[in-house]
Scaffold this motif. Structure first.
Motif, PDB file in Angstrom:
ATOM      1  N   ILE A  91      -6.510   6.852  -5.530  1.00  0.00           N
ATOM      2  CA  ILE A  91      -7.688   6.430  -5.520  1.00  0.00           C
ATOM      3  C   ILE A  91      -7.040   4.820  -4.819  1.00  0.00           C
ATOM      4  N   HIS A  92      -6.963   4.250  -5.081  1.00  0.00           N
ATOM      5  CA  HIS A  92      -6.509   2.666  -5.745  1.00  0.00           C
ATOM      6  C   HIS A  92      -5.188   3.047  -4.283  1.00  0.00           C
ATOM      7  N   TYR A  93      -4.392   3.523  -4.096  1.00  0.00           N
ATOM      8  CA  TYR A  93      -3.230   4.222  -3.538  1.00  0.00           C
ATOM      9  C   TYR A  93      -3.941   4.245  -2.378  1.00  0.00           C
ATOM     10  N   VAL A  94      -4.923   4.730  -1.473  1.00  0.00           N
ATOM     11  CA  VAL A  94      -5.630   4.991  -0.551  1.00  0.00           C
ATOM     12  C   VAL A  94      -5.408   4.112   0.368  1.00  0.00           C
ATOM     13  N   VAL A  95      -6.501   3.176  -0.740  1.00  0.00           N
ATOM     14  CA  VAL A  95      -7.602   1.786  -0.544  1.00  0.00           C
ATOM     15  C   VAL A  95      -6.316   0.760   0.175  1.00  0.00           C
ATOM     16  N   GLN A  96      -4.481   0.623  -0.794  1.00  0.00           N
ATOM     17  CA  GLN A  96      -4.405   0.032  -0.222  1.00  0.00           C
ATOM     18  C   GLN A  96      -3.067   0.451   0.632  1.00  0.00           C
ATOM     19  N   ILE A  97      -3.045   1.367   0.624  1.00  0.00           N
ATOM     20  CA  ILE A  97      -2.862   1.937   2.311  1.00  0.00           C
ATOM     21  C   ILE A  97      -3.326   1.811   3.422  1.00  0.00           C
ATOM     22  N   GLU A  98      -4.461   1.808   3.179  1.00  0.00           N
ATOM     23  CA  GLU A  98      -5.686   1.363   4.567  1.00  0.00           C
ATOM     24  C   GLU A  98      -5.846   0.191   5.522  1.00  0.00           C
ATOM     25  N   ILE A  99      -5.668  -0.317   3.669  1.00  0.00           N
ATOM     26  CA  ILE A  99      -6.196  -2.176   4.170  1.00  0.00           C
ATOM     27  C   ILE A  99      -4.871  -2.028   4.897  1.00  0.00           C
ATOM     28  N   PHE A 100      -3.346  -1.975   3.860  1.00  0.00           N
ATOM     29  CA  PHE A 100      -2.209  -2.951   4.601  1.00  0.00           C
ATOM     30  C   PHE A 100      -1.806  -2.099   5.687  1.00  0.00           C
ATOM     31  N   LEU A 101      -2.304  -0.906   6.497  1.00  0.00           N
ATOM     32  CA  LEU A 101      -2.329  -0.399   8.109  1.00  0.00           C
ATOM     33  C   LEU A 101      -3.291  -0.908   8.831  1.00  0.00           C
ATOM     34  N   ALA A 102      -4.412  -1.083   8.072  1.00  0.00           N
ATOM     35  CA  ALA A 102      -5.621  -2.308   9.447  1.00  0.00           C
ATOM     36  C   ALA A 102      -5.068  -3.804   9.272  1.00  0.00           C
ATOM     37  N   LYS A 103      -4.047  -4.096   8.233  1.00  0.00           N
ATOM     38  CA  LYS A 103      -3.734  -5.243   8.481  1.00  0.00           C
ATOM     39  C   LYS A 103      -2.227  -5.328   9.812  1.00  0.00           C
ATOM     40  N   ALA A 104      -1.692  -4.158   9.655  1.00  0.00           N
ATOM     41  CA  ALA A 104      -0.633  -4.335   9.987  1.00  0.00           C
ATOM     42  C   ALA A 104      -0.923  -3.939  11.805  1.00  0.00           C
ATOM     43  N   PHE A 105      -2.435  -3.326  11.566  1.00  0.00           N
ATOM     44  CA  PHE A 105      -2.714  -3.543  12.913  1.00  0.00           C
ATOM     45  C   PHE A 105      -3.426  -3.816  13.403  1.00  0.00           C
ATOM     46  N   GLU A 106      -3.191  -5.356  12.434  1.00  0.00           N
ATOM     47  CA  GLU A 106      -4.376  -5.978  12.861  1.00  0.00           C
ATOM     48  C   GLU A 106      -6.124  -6.044  13.673  1.00  0.00           C
ATOM     49  N   THR A 107      -6.285  -4.994  12.274  1.00  0.00           N
ATOM     50  CA  THR A 107      -7.959  -5.272  12.805  1.00  0.00           C
ATOM     51  C   THR A 107      -8.305  -5.355  11.931  1.00  0.00           C
TER      52      THR A 107
END
Length: 1295
Positions: A942-958
């Motif tokens: 579960i933590h992996y999902v949260v981590q990768i979605e946060i990283f993607l949101a930051k990488a895409f500047e959302t």
């Protein structure tokens, strides 16, 4: 009475060594302060709570002292009799203190209980005072024969308001300081006592204080429920309707509403996630709250918008029913930018789930965001341009999320096509902003030389050829091998497919056709087209990239011989794209050093220059005697000591040319004394070189000194001269000794003083020593001169961080010896900042090294056990990055470091170890695999999902990124390592995974819950399992697991049919992971998902659907019903009907002014006076404003229209009217009760020829008072003509 001290020198050391770490130290330092620690005078002047905190602190010290004394006495170590007596005395003292402190704590707890009862009585007394002040019967009545003056009544009312406000203020103070009192008070009793303070007869301050008291009264959901049972809604509604003169009252009312939401809307987490919780607010209060949020000039607009956004996430149905979604969408479209940034992720969340998405009208409501661009036609002022930039930023944020992209793709990409079509409007001044948005969306970096391309200047070779070399020198780092699979690249591939299908390239071509001359805008469009073609070639499969590369419209223009302008436009565009592609390799070389340099490449001129220098050196070595003597004289070194008169070019040519010849070096040393005079210039105590100012121009003397040392080391005579005859190294040693505190010569005059190192060329001595450390002979010379001894002494100086860093940075560590010892000493320095700097330097050395070195890795592994966690974290970061190389990883695993003490910091490094057979076996034998597998199954997935979605949101500047946030810097789009993915990379790991049977459970869960759309826990677990399966399938050893369970068809089904859009996005990335292997790419090709292949034929891990519509299409949904609405019985008299109808028309923006004038005329007529004093009619007016949209000034006008003060009696009568006038609940059809939304892309047909441009027309139809007879003509007509009949001042006979 003074106690004997335990400060016994002979035995204290033994006690300290044998004392447990948790016990208190038994030394004189503690006992000398014991009088302060156990001073009970400290309790005076403090509250009971503060006294208990002090006593608890005393108790902890006494207990630790007791434990330490007992541990000392129980120890078997030898102990003197005197010392044992001292310890026993301290033990007895500690026990007596514990008893005394315990008694004092119990006494204060009893006092605290008594104080609570007293405070509770005070609160009850204040409540009774409030109740008596609000009860009219409690005040003495005035006899009929007496009369009181208005002044006396006013004075009495003012005193009553002050008295009530004072009582409520005292009660608030009690509630703030004593939380227990809140739980003991009866909410209903307090509210009944406070209600008179909310009436119109009270002052604004009194009403504000009453709201504040109610807010502090709320502690849990039950207290909110009891509050909601009391008739306070109409008070809140009126307070929210007040103007700017009542800001204090309105502020407290809004705070009370927020407290009700925060405390009363708490439900189970899953309900909150799905917006299924209920906010305990009535529709009347919500409508009033929405009106405040809608009023542009209201000071509380922003806080009301934020509160509506919060309610939207909790109870979306309530916001929709109250018309709040319309206000939020309007704020999203019009700003301000702070509110836009807040609302954008909220609406993206709403669009993700089908349950919340059903409250939005498909294809019409969210498109309001585009209005900022579509409405910019003809506007070129700075305000419009700034607004367009903000709107483009919002649109880019939406298109970078799965919910936003898929929502805008409904109706055959209608919204995206409308956005792209704005590029075709010639007079639209904001097109450049739209182009910048596409650059940003596709993450196209724009270097400085892009501006030259846009400006139309020729891209020459001279400007670009230096940039790569300089950047390489600055960084000092060889590029790391890039990963093949990046999540950001795969999403960009999908965006390119969507944009090209929506006609982006055709829109850019239309821009080119506007003029044959070309402009900066058209050149920028050309640049975007060229970049899209390059990106398509990189991230798209070959067949899809070929279709993008066609650009048929541009080629048609270029081949149109019938129209000269078309041909000019087409050929110019193709020429520009070709020029850009040819120069791109020179201007922006690709990472990596595998490409063989060509003869005509950009670096050819540099190589020619290097060959020329080599030829010149070769010629210099063969210089004749006369030429050599002439060059020595020409350099001016033998003629003058003034270095400014020296010929630097000649001097440099001598050092790098003829003096490399041993015979010439011998001649320069023994015959001409040239070397002696030149070396004396560099001696520190000569104050020549060391006094030169540190400027950019003078840095050349440092380079000359380094070249001179290299030349001297190239010949035996030069080495002998440095060792025996020259004093340079010995003077440097003495200069370092000046910094030694025991040397006794410190001060500003020392050679290596901080000021001189910063402002003069003295720092160059460190570079010269670094040059010597590159050669074995140089290290021997430094050892002989005791340079390294000076380094060891300097490493202990805290004040000279600059020198220590300079030594670490300039030393060369390729030769085993003292330099490595110096580095090791810096790595274990007693000062944390030195260890951090040394660790950082060591890490970059490892990353920049072309091969794995055991000694550097061993030093870096040592830093993992540093006492400072910052050093450990930095070492772990460098080690993890270095382990991307398999040679380094094997070497590190062979050293078998212990990383358990690092906790989460070392987690990713251990995952790297798992990817090798040796590392996996080592971790498996250590028991790490079984323990970590259980953690991943229950938590880390579960933590992996949260981590990768946060990283993607930051990488895409959302998501907003802080300046000190290093997480996003470490995430470059590469998929983070996953436990099960790393396990599948080894044969032993696959065997363990097969034996555990977890993958079978994963496959079963996906097949059973793949299309789940409501339960958030199942959806989150589904995402976690999908990522686990994808990581397993990304390796050749893990793909058979997917084939055996036939899980790929199930993932494809979820990707195309799931109603949760973020789950589709997860499947999209997971399919890219599966395509990382040739077998996986081949399997997906059978299902019409094509993988991108590298030029060498290997899959890159990028995979896109051949039919993008099947993946992006979102099924149409039915808009959710607005719920049920309470209808009232029709008015009885004609006057009430006319007044009610006119009030209804106030919601219509077209006829609102006419209706307000009509109401003013009606109120002035005698026969209508009773209507505006009627409580039932007042309730009808309040009911209609509570079920329809009325703007804030209109609501205020309606309240002022009726001559009915809002007090306890009138509120009770309103409650009675609510029961007597209600006809029951009627379900509102979606077509009428739903807000009517107008599309910003295409005009919608008008529902009523004479209706309002607002959405309330349909809602007002529910208030017609003819509900009894369906076929009879309506009693109350809402047509404007009927409404204003007879209101022009003429007498109406029929009435």
């Amino acid at each position: 009475m003074s106690r004997p001290s335990l400060d016994t020198p002979r035995d204290v050391k033994n006690v300290q060594e044998l004392r447990p770490s948790t016990s208190a130290p038994l030394n004189g330092n503690l006992l000398s302060e014991s009088s302060d620690v156990f001073d009970f005078m400290r309790l005076h002047g403090k509250t009971i709570k503060q006294q208990l905190e002090v006593l608890d602190n005393m108790m902890s010290v006494a207990v630790r002292t007791k434990e330490g004394a007992e541990a000392t006495l129980n120890d078997d170590a030898p102990m003197s009799t005197a010392f044992r007596n001292l310890v026993e005395s301290e033990l007895r003292t500690a026990k007596s203190r514990i008893e005394e402190i315990s008694w004092r704590i119990e006494e204060r707890q009893r006092n605290d209980h008594d104080d609570f009862r007293t405070i509770l009585k005070q609160a009850s007394s204040l409540i009774m005072t409030l109740a008596a002040a609000g009860n009219p019967s409690a005040s003495p009545s005035t006899s009929p024969g007496t009369s009181s003056s208005p002044l006396a009544d006013a004075t009495s009312d003012a005193e009553a308001n002050r008295s009530r406000a004072d009582s409520m203020g005292k009660l608030i103070t009690i509630l703030q300081k004593n939380l227990r009192v809140r739980y003991e008070l009866d909410v209903a009793q307090v509210v009944k006592a406070v209600l008179p303070c909310l009436s119109d007869g009270s002052t604004q301050f009194c009403r504000a204080t009453a709201y504040r008291l109610l807010r502090h009264l709320l502690v849990d959901a039950e207290s909110v429920k009891r509050l909601r049972e009391q008739p306070i809604d109409w008070y809140i509604v009126k307070s929210l309707t007040q103007d700017k003169q009542h800001t204090v009252e309105k502020e407290q009312a809004i705070k009370l509403i927020r407290a009700i939401i925060e405390i009363g809307a708490q439900r189970h987490d899953t309900e909150i996630v799905q917006g299924a919780a209920k906010v305990p607010l009535s529709e009347a209060v919500m409508r009033a709250f929405v009106a405040v949020a809608e009023q542009a000039d209201d000071p509380f607009k922003n806080i009301c918008v934020e509160t509506l956004a919060e309610i939207l996430l909790i109870d979306m149905e309530l916001v929709v029913k109250a018309g709040g979604v319309r206000v939020l969408l309007q704020t999203l479209a019009e700003g301000p930018v702070e509110m836009t940034n807040l609302l954008t992720p909220i609406f993206l969340y709403v669009m993700d789930s089908p349950k919340t998405r059903s409250y939005l009208m498909p294809g019409s409501e969210m498109e309001i965001v585009l209005s900022g661009i579509l409405d910019a036609y003809g506007r070129s002022d700075s305000e419009a341009i700034q607004r367009t930039k903000e709107v483009c930023k919002t649109i880019a944020t939406m298109l970078r999320t799965w919910s936003g992209l898929m929502y805008f793709c409904i109706d055959d990409l209608r919204a995206i096509r409308a956005l792209i079509d704005t590029l075709k409007i010639p007079s639209l001044e904001t097109r450049e902003i739209v182009l910048d948005m596409f650059f940003n969306l596709l993450k196209i970096k724009t270097p400085e030389w892009y501006q030259s391309f846009i400006s139309g200047r020729r891209l020459t070779m001279y400007r670009k050829s230096r940039a790569p070399v300089e950047s390489k020198e600055d960084n000092g780092a060889t590029p790391r091998p890039s990963e093949s699979f990046r999540l950001t690249d795969q999403y960009i591939a999908l965006l390119i497919m969507v944009f090209t299908k929506a006609g982006l390239l055709d829109a850019l071509t239309s821009m080119f056709e506007e003029s044959t001359q070309g402009s900066s805008l058209s050149r920028k469009g050309t640049l975007l087209m060229a970049e899209i073609l390059q990106l398509a070639n990189k991230v798209l499969p070959l067949t899809m990239a070929a279709k993008v590369q066609l650009i048929p419209r541009v080629f048609n223009l270029a081949s149109d011989y019938s129209d000269g302008e078309h041909r000019i436009v087409g050929t110019t565009t193709l020429s520009s794209i070709d020029s850009f592609n040819r120069n791109r390799a020179r201007l922006q070389p690709a990472d990596g050093t595998r490409n063989r340099p060509r003869a005509n490449s950009a670096e050819d001129s540099i190589r020619r220059g290097q060959r020329l220098e080599q030829v010149k050196i070769k010629i210099g070595l063969q210089m004749e005697d006369k030429q050599f003597q002439a060059a020595l004289l020409e350099s001016q070194v033998t003629l003058t000591k003034d270095h400014t008169k020296w010929n630097f070019e000649t001097l440099q040519e001598l050092i790098e040319g003829p003096l490399l010849n041993p015979r010439r070096m011998e001649e320069a040393i023994k015959v001409s004394r040239f070397i002696r005079k030149l070396m004396s210039f560099f001696h520190p105590f000569s104050h020549r070189f060391s006094d030169i100012r540190r400027t950019k121009e003078n840095v050349r003397w440092v380079r000359l000194g380094c070249s001179l040392l290299i030349t001297l080391l190239a010949s035996p005579d030069g080495i002998r001269y440095l060792s025996t005859e020259d004093d340079l190294l010995r003077q440097i040693t003495r200069s370092f000794a000046q910094l030694d505190p025991f040397y006794g010569a410190q001060g500003q005059d020392s050679i290596f003083s901080t000021k001189r190192v910063a402002e003069t060329l003295t720092y160059g001595y460190l570079e010269m020593l670094g040059t010597l450390s590159k050669h074995k002979d140089g290290i021997e010379l430094m050892e002989k001169a005791k340079i390294f001894t000076a380094f060891y002494h300097l490493s202990e100086l805290r004040s000279r961080e600059d020198l220590i860093k300079g030594i670490i940075e300039n030393m060369d560590y390729s030769i085993d010896g003292h330099p490595r010892i110096v580095l090791s000493k810096a790595l274990t320095s007693s000062y944390k900042h030195i260890r951090l700097y040394a660790t950082n330097h060591l890490g970059h050395m490892i990353l920049n090294s072309s091969q794995a070195n055991a000694w550097t890795l061993r030093l870096l592994l040592t830093q993992l056990y540093d006492p400072a966690m910052d050093v450990c974290e930095m070492a772990t970061h460098f080690l993890e990055e270095a382990c991307e190389s398999m040679d380094v990883l094997r070497l590190v695993v062979a050293m078998q470091p212990t990383l358990d003490h690092l906790g989460e910091i070392g987690h990713s490094l251990l995952l790297r170890f798992m990817s090798t057979t040796t590392g996996f076996r080592y971790l498996y034998n250590a028991g790490y695999i079984d323990k970590e597998m259980d953690l991943w199954l229950h938590e880390r997935n579960i933590h992996y999902v949260v981590q990768i979605e946060i990283f993607l949101a930051k990488a895409f500047e959302t998501l907003a990124v802080d300046d000190d946030d290093d997480d996003v810097l470490s995430f470059d789009g590469v998929v983070p390592p996953h436990f099960f993915g790393e396990m599948a990379k080894t044969e032993l790991g696959c065997t363990v995974l097969q034996d555990k049977g977890h993958f079978t459970d994963f496959a079963l869960f996906i097949k059973q819950n793949g299309l789940e759309k409501e339960d958030p826990e199942i959806i989150l677990k589904l995402k976690s399992i999908l990522w686990a399966v994808g990581n397993v399938g990304s390796s050749p050893g893990g793909l058979p697991f997917l084939e055996e369970e036939e899980i790929i068809p199930a993932i494809l089904e979820i990707a195309e049919q799931s109603l949760v859009l973020s789950v589709r996005g997860t499947c999209f990335f997971v399919l890219g992971l599966i395509s990382s292997t040739p077998q996986g790419a081949e399997t997906l090709d059978d299902y019409k998902w094509e993988a991108t292949i590298s030029p060498l034929g290997y899959p890159t891990g990028l995979c896109v659907p051949m039919n993008v519509d099947s993946f992006l299409s979102v099924p149409q949904w039915e808009v959710a019903d607005s719920g049920k609405e309470t209808r009232l019985t029709p008015p009885a008299s004609q006057q009430e009907i006319e007044v009610f109808t006119t009030i209804s028309n106030l919601s219509n923006a077209v006829i609102a002014n006419t209706a307000s004038r009509s109401l003013a005329k009606l109120k002035s007529r005698p026969e209508y006076q009773n209507v505006f004093k009627s409580v039932p009619m007042f309730y009808r007016a309040l009911h209609i404003v509570s079920t329809s949209r009325y703007r804030l000034p209109v609501r205020r006008f309606i309240f002022d229209l009726f001559d009915i003060p809002l007090d306890q009696d009138s509120v009770q009568q309103l409650s009675e009217c609510a029961r007597t006038l209600a006809m029951g609940h009627v379900k509102v059809p979606t077509s009428t009760g739903r807000r009517r939304a107008m599309s910003v892309l295409f005009a919608a047909p008008k529902a009523h020829p004479s209706g309002s441009d607002e959405e309330e027309d349909g809602a007002l139809g529910t208030h017609r008072p003819n509900a009894k007879k369906a076929n009879a003509p309506p009693v109350v007509s809402l047509e404007p003509k009927t409404t204003i009949k007879g209101f022009d001042g003429e007498e109406d006979d029929s009435s």
